[in-house]
Design a protein around this motif. Structure first.
Motif, PDB file in Angstrom:
ATOM      1  N   GLU A 115      -1.209  -1.200  -0.446  1.00  0.00           N
ATOM      2  CA  GLU A 115      -0.946   0.087   0.198  1.00  0.00           C
ATOM      3  C   GLU A 115       0.092   0.899  -0.573  1.00  0.00           C
TER       4      GLU A 115
ATOM      5  N   ARG B 170       0.657   0.763  -3.784  1.00  0.00           N
ATOM      6  CA  ARG B 170       0.004   1.267  -4.997  1.00  0.00           C
ATOM      7  C   ARG B 170      -0.945   2.417  -4.666  1.00  0.00           C
ATOM      8  N   LEU B 171      -1.638   2.337  -3.551  1.00  0.00           N
ATOM      9  CA  LEU B 171      -2.525   3.429  -3.147  1.00  0.00           C
ATOM     10  C   LEU B 171      -1.739   4.720  -2.910  1.00  0.00           C
ATOM     11  N   GLN B 172      -0.564   4.600  -2.321  1.00  0.00           N
ATOM     12  CA  GLN B 172       0.273   5.779  -2.116  1.00  0.00           C
ATOM     13  C   GLN B 172       0.715   6.383  -3.454  1.00  0.00           C
TER      14      GLN B 172
ATOM     15  N   LYS C 184      -9.247   5.981  -9.406  1.00  0.00           N
ATOM     16  CA  LYS C 184      -8.310   5.462  -8.421  1.00  0.00           C
ATOM     17  C   LYS C 184      -8.612   3.995  -8.122  1.00  0.00           C
ATOM     18  N   ARG C 185      -9.886   3.692  -7.923  1.00  0.00           N
ATOM     19  CA  ARG C 185     -10.288   2.318  -7.639  1.00  0.00           C
ATOM     20  C   ARG C 185      -9.979   1.406  -8.823  1.00  0.00           C
TER      21      ARG C 185
ATOM     22  N   LEU D  49      -6.198   0.755  -9.140  1.00  0.00           N
ATOM     23  CA  LEU D  49      -5.752  -0.178  -8.112  1.00  0.00           C
ATOM     24  C   LEU D  49      -6.153  -1.602  -8.475  1.00  0.00           C
TER      25      LEU D  49
ATOM     26  N   LYS E 193     -10.253  -4.958  -1.081  1.00  0.00           N
ATOM     27  CA  LYS E 193      -9.364  -3.802  -0.909  1.00  0.00           C
ATOM     28  C   LYS E 193      -9.921  -2.563  -1.609  1.00  0.00           C
TER      29      LYS E 193
ATOM     30  N   ILE F 288     -11.558   1.560  -0.074  1.00  0.00           N
ATOM     31  CA  ILE F 288     -11.269   2.940  -0.495  1.00  0.00           C
ATOM     32  C   ILE F 288     -12.497   3.820  -0.327  1.00  0.00           C
TER      33      ILE F 288
END
Length: 122
Positions: free
Chosen positions: A80, A82-84, A95-96, A99, A116, A120
């Motif tokens: 989470e 890293r996603l932010q 993005k994927r 991550l 995970k 997304i």
């Protein structure tokens, strides 16, 4: 330290007998520390212990130091976070990939990472 071989052997023997040199204790402390401070996954910990020529038996003991519930909570929190950090990335594929690469570098298992990453899409 430029000691004679006999002195070296005697010192190492003393350290082993008095439990100052202990592969099991080292591997357990290593696994706990790297998981808690650096947020490494099991794969990275195993690879690093293998690099240090730790036996498979001691690696298994070391991995038992990481509680499963804490392991999964840490994974979720790390993913989470890293996603932010990747929030500004508009391309979903990039993005994927970023991550997944980040989590794989940290040593997390592929089934966790791909689970995970697939979230997304939703």
């Amino acid at each position: 330290m430029r000691m004679i071989p006999l002195a070296i052997d005697e010192i190492i023997d003393h350290l082993l007998r008095h439990n100052f040199l202990n592969e099991t204790r080292f591997s357990q402390a290593f696994a706990r520390g790297k998981f808690r401070t650096k947020k490494w996954g099991r794969n990275r910990i195993v690879n690093e212990l293998k690099l240090r020529q730790i036996s498979k038996f001691n690696i298994k003991i070391a991995l038992k130091e990481i509680p499963n519930d804490e392991y999964f909570k840490t994974f979720e929190a790390l993913a989470e976070k890293r996603l932010q950090q990747l929030a500004s990335e508009t391309n979903l594929q990039k993005k994927r990939k970023k991550l997944a690469d980040y989590l794989f570098y940290r040593g997390w298992e592929s089934e966790l990472v791909y689970g995970k990453v697939n979230e997304i899409l939703e």
